[in-house]
Design an enzyme around this catalytic site. Structure first.
Site, PDB file in Angstrom:
ATOM      1  N   ARG A 123       0.807  -1.225   0.000  1.00 38.05           N
ATOM      2  CA  ARG A 123       0.000   0.000   0.000  1.00 38.05           C
ATOM      3  C   ARG A 123       0.843   1.280   0.000  1.00 38.05           C
ATOM      4  NH1 ARG A 123      -5.250  -0.842   3.451  1.00 38.05           N
ATOM      5  NH2 ARG A 123      -6.048   0.616   1.915  1.00 38.05           N
ATOM      6  N   ASP A 308     -13.523  -4.860  -1.403  1.00 39.03           N
ATOM      7  CA  ASP A 308     -13.916  -4.906   0.015  1.00 39.03           C
ATOM      8  C   ASP A 308     -15.059  -5.872   0.271  1.00 39.03           C
ATOM      9  OD1 ASP A 308     -13.344  -1.348   0.675  1.00 39.03           O
ATOM     10  OD2 ASP A 308     -11.987  -3.049   0.422  1.00 39.03           O
TER      11      ASP A 308
HETATM   12  C1  EPZ Z   1      -9.381   2.612  -0.433  1.00 38.59           C
HETATM   13  O1  EPZ Z   1      -8.046   2.336  -0.048  1.00 38.59           O
HETATM   14  C2  EPZ Z   1     -10.252   2.051   0.680  1.00 38.59           C
HETATM   15  N1  EPZ Z   1      -9.938   2.733   1.922  1.00 38.59           N
HETATM   16  C3  EPZ Z   1     -10.007   0.548   0.810  1.00 38.59           C
HETATM   17  O2  EPZ Z   1     -10.877   0.066   1.821  1.00 38.59           O
HETATM   18  C4  EPZ Z   1     -10.360  -0.097  -0.521  1.00 38.59           C
HETATM   19  O3  EPZ Z   1     -10.110  -1.488  -0.437  1.00 38.59           O
HETATM   20  C5  EPZ Z   1      -9.508   0.524  -1.640  1.00 38.59           C
HETATM   21  O4  EPZ Z   1      -9.712   1.950  -1.665  1.00 38.59           O
HETATM   22  C6  EPZ Z   1      -9.856  -0.030  -3.010  1.00 38.59           C
HETATM   23  O5  EPZ Z   1     -11.195   0.211  -3.281  1.00 38.59           O
HETATM   24  C7  EPZ Z   1     -10.439   3.985   2.133  1.00 38.59           C
HETATM   25  O6  EPZ Z   1     -11.129   4.547   1.301  1.00 38.59           O
HETATM   26  C8  EPZ Z   1     -10.105   4.621   3.449  1.00 38.59           C
HETATM   27  P1  EPZ Z   1      -6.176   2.463  -3.510  1.00 38.59           P
HETATM   28  P2  EPZ Z   1      -6.826   3.023  -0.844  1.00 38.59           P
HETATM   29  O7  EPZ Z   1      -5.252   3.617  -3.379  1.00 38.59           O
HETATM   30  O8  EPZ Z   1      -7.233   4.344  -1.367  1.00 38.59           O
HETATM   31  C9  EPZ Z   1      -2.126   0.649  -5.163  1.00 38.59           C
HETATM   32  C10 EPZ Z   1     -11.461  -1.197   3.712  1.00 38.59           C
HETATM   33  O9  EPZ Z   1     -11.472  -2.411   3.950  1.00 38.59           O
HETATM   34  N2  EPZ Z   1      -1.567   1.983  -4.900  1.00 38.59           N
HETATM   35  O10 EPZ Z   1      -7.392   2.609  -4.360  1.00 38.59           O
HETATM   36  O11 EPZ Z   1      -5.643   2.957   0.020  1.00 38.59           O
HETATM   37  C11 EPZ Z   1      -2.530  -0.072  -3.900  1.00 38.59           C
HETATM   38  O12 EPZ Z   1      -1.435  -0.747  -3.328  1.00 38.59           O
HETATM   39  C12 EPZ Z   1     -10.291  -0.574   2.980  1.00 38.59           C
HETATM   40  O13 EPZ Z   1     -12.395  -0.405   4.024  1.00 38.59           O
HETATM   41  C13 EPZ Z   1      -0.256   2.267  -5.298  1.00 38.59           C
HETATM   42  O14 EPZ Z   1       0.435   1.414  -5.843  1.00 38.59           O
HETATM   43  O15 EPZ Z   1      -6.649   2.030  -2.071  1.00 38.59           O
HETATM   44  C14 EPZ Z   1      -3.597  -1.008  -4.394  1.00 38.59           C
HETATM   45  O16 EPZ Z   1      -2.969  -2.155  -4.937  1.00 38.59           O
HETATM   46  C15 EPZ Z   1      -9.222  -1.586   2.646  1.00 38.59           C
HETATM   47  N3  EPZ Z   1       0.255   3.498  -5.062  1.00 38.59           N
HETATM   48  C16 EPZ Z   1      -4.289  -0.220  -5.510  1.00 38.59           C
HETATM   49  O17 EPZ Z   1      -3.364   0.793  -5.888  1.00 38.59           O
HETATM   50  C17 EPZ Z   1      -0.480   4.482  -4.436  1.00 38.59           C
HETATM   51  O18 EPZ Z   1       0.033   5.607  -4.249  1.00 38.59           O
HETATM   52  C18 EPZ Z   1      -5.592   0.456  -5.100  1.00 38.59           C
HETATM   53  O19 EPZ Z   1      -5.323   1.183  -3.936  1.00 38.59           O
HETATM   54  C19 EPZ Z   1      -1.800   4.181  -4.040  1.00 38.59           C
HETATM   55  C20 EPZ Z   1      -2.332   2.934  -4.292  1.00 38.59           C
END
Ligand code: EPZ
Length: 440
Positions: A123, A308
């Site tokens: 993450r 989720d």
């Molecule tokens: C949001 O997390 C949610 N959390 C998560 O919910 C949810 O699972 C996720 O979005 C996907 O829908 C909140 O909104 C607080 P992403 P977020 O950035 O924003 C990669 C729950 O259970 N990535 O959309 O952190 C990342 O590793 C939680 O309620 C990068 O590589 O998720 C992932 O593989 C868990 N670099 C993908 O992108 C970055 O800078 C999606 O992550 C950011 C993300």
């Protein structure tokens, strides 16, 4: 650490009030940092993640007044007293990264502890940082902290997200509200929680176009005004309780929510065998117990099937007739519920990012351990169906994202109780709250 004990096999009948969305509440709380005017949020869920975020805001100097009983939080960032989000706050919840954009835009400098990984993956936040650099921020890392500066303020620019990031999109939208000039974002996340944040920012005086699409235009800087905003219903909680009915049969009315929040989930669950009937402020979900169809799933960004709800769907498929493949495309390590489900008798094998689930006639209750928020609720669903008693430990994971889950389920006839650490008797107080959880 508290545990939850439940005895499976009882069909669900009753009504459940869906709470405000955790993943909408957190960016909405962060938005208050942009403005020196009051922001009132209603339909705020009582969750440990929300309390953790409110404590971080208070640390930064925000006046935070909670009326938890009525789900109202009043915020006012009249002045910011600190530009630092310290490790002991951020390590508790990676969503603390959401203060980065608004704080930088408001104050011109931020020190944010790198959030670090979590159970479901590394993450990183590189997408957030590159977006802020596109608005003129100077960013470097030192001693485990992100140091971001914009001494002359941020400037509107163009940024195309290399991958879809929900909080990444939310961070840059908020920062762009105070940037001088116009910002165009491409490849933005389209989750309903992002749209809910945009609605709130517009109520606060922001000028934003394109909500609900992947291209957003933000005209800054914004002259913010006092605002009130109701938090969007939680679509993940909604989908979770719909699948709970699929685990044991019955009929439950979910209120203060909408079928429209689950455009991909509902058709799939209908094909699996659940029946949905729209009501005035939500819907009824029923299942006659005559057999679930095993259907494949691939998670994806909105409007696709949300990651989720992947663990919850897997619990459902453990009892389906036949076998299916569940592919997780968002996070690299989101199958930690598999060995725990296996302890309850599920037949699942994992290869890379795909789980192969073979339906079994029944599950058998056993002690299991929660590992992350959504994996823990998957174990509750499995426990609803498992014969005998299931005891789930480390339920603090659950408390992060499910408001009063044992009260809501016990009001639908489930034999479920919270075992408070140190005395393994049921905390009888929650039975009386069962009505409150569903009547608020
Ligand atoms: C949001 O997390 C949610 N959390 C998560 O919910 C949810 O699972 C996720 O979005 C996907 O829908 C909140 O909104 C607080 P992403 P977020 O950035 O924003 C990669 C729950 O259970 N990535 O959309 O952190 C990342 O590793 C939680 O309620 C990068 O590589 O998720 C992932 O593989 C868990 N670099 C993908 O992108 C970055 O800078 C999606 O992550 C950011 C993300």
């Amino acid at each position: 650490m508290d545990k939850i004990r439940l005895t499976g096999g009882r069909a669900l009948h009753g009504k459940i009030r869906i709470s405000g969305a955790k993943n909408a509440t957190l960016p909405l709380l962060a938005a208050c940092l942009l403005s020196d005017k009051p922001l009132t949020l209603t339909n705020v869920p009582r969750l440990s993640d929300v309390e953790t975020f409110e404590a971080l805001l208070a640390h930064l100097g925000v006046e935070v007044h909670q009326d938890s009983a009525r789900g109202i939080t009043r915020l006012c960032a009249k002045e910011i007293l600190s530009h630092e989000a310290p490790y002991d706050h951020v390590r508790k919840m990676r969503a603390s990264v959401l203060v980065l954009g608004p704080l930088l835009a408001r104050c011109g400098e931020v020190r944010l502890s790198l959030p670090g990984g979590c159970a479901i993956g590394a993450r990183p936040i590189d997408v957030h940082l590159k977006g802020l650099e596109a608005l003129g921020a100077q960013i470097h890392l030192e001693e485990g902290y992100v140091v971001a500066k914009a001494p002359q303020g941020l400037v509107g620019g163009e940024y195309t997200f290399p991958i879809v990031s929900v909080t990444g999109t939310e961070n840059i939208i908020m920062a762009a509200c105070l940037a001088k000039g116009t910002t165009v974002l491409k490849g933005a996340a389209q989750e309903p929680e992002v749209t809910d944040l945009i609605h709130c920012l517009k109520a606060m005086g922001a000028c934003i176009e394109g909500e609900g699409t992947s291209t957003l235009t933000i005209y800054g800087p914004t002259n913010f005004v006092e605002a009130t905003h109701a938090v969007l219903p939680d679509r993940i909680e909604t989908g979770t309780y719909a699948m709970a009915v699929g685990m044991v049969g019955g009929s439950v009315e979910l209120t203060h929510t909408s079928l429209s929040l689950l455009p991909t989930v509902v058709p799939l669950l209908e094909a699996v065998g659940l029946v949905f009937e729209e009501t005035q402020d939500g819907f009824k979900v029923s299942y006659d117990g005559h057999g679930l169809k095993a259907l494949d799933l691939t998670t994806s960004v909105y409007p696709g099937f949300p990651t989720d709800l992947q663990a919850q769907y897997m619990a459902l498929m453990t009892l389906a007739k036949g076998e299916c493949h569940i592919q997780e495309t968002i996070f690299e390590n989101r199958f930690m519920h598999v060995p725990e489900l296996a302890r309850l008798g599920a037949n699942i094998s994992v290869k890379g990012n795909t789980a192969h689930v073979r339906g079994v006639p029944h599950l058998i209750g056993a002690p299991v351990m929660a590992t992350d928020l959504r994996a823990s609720v998957c174990l509750v669903l499995a426990g609803l169906a498992a014969e005998g008693e299931t005891v789930i430990s480390r339920v603090y994971h659950l408390d992060r994202g499910y408001e009063e889950i044992e009260n809501k389920l016990s009001a639908c006839g489930v034999s479920i109780e919270r075992l408070v650490e140190g005395n393994d008797h049921a905390s009888s107080q929650f039975v009386s709250q069962a009505q409150s959880a569903n009547n608020r």
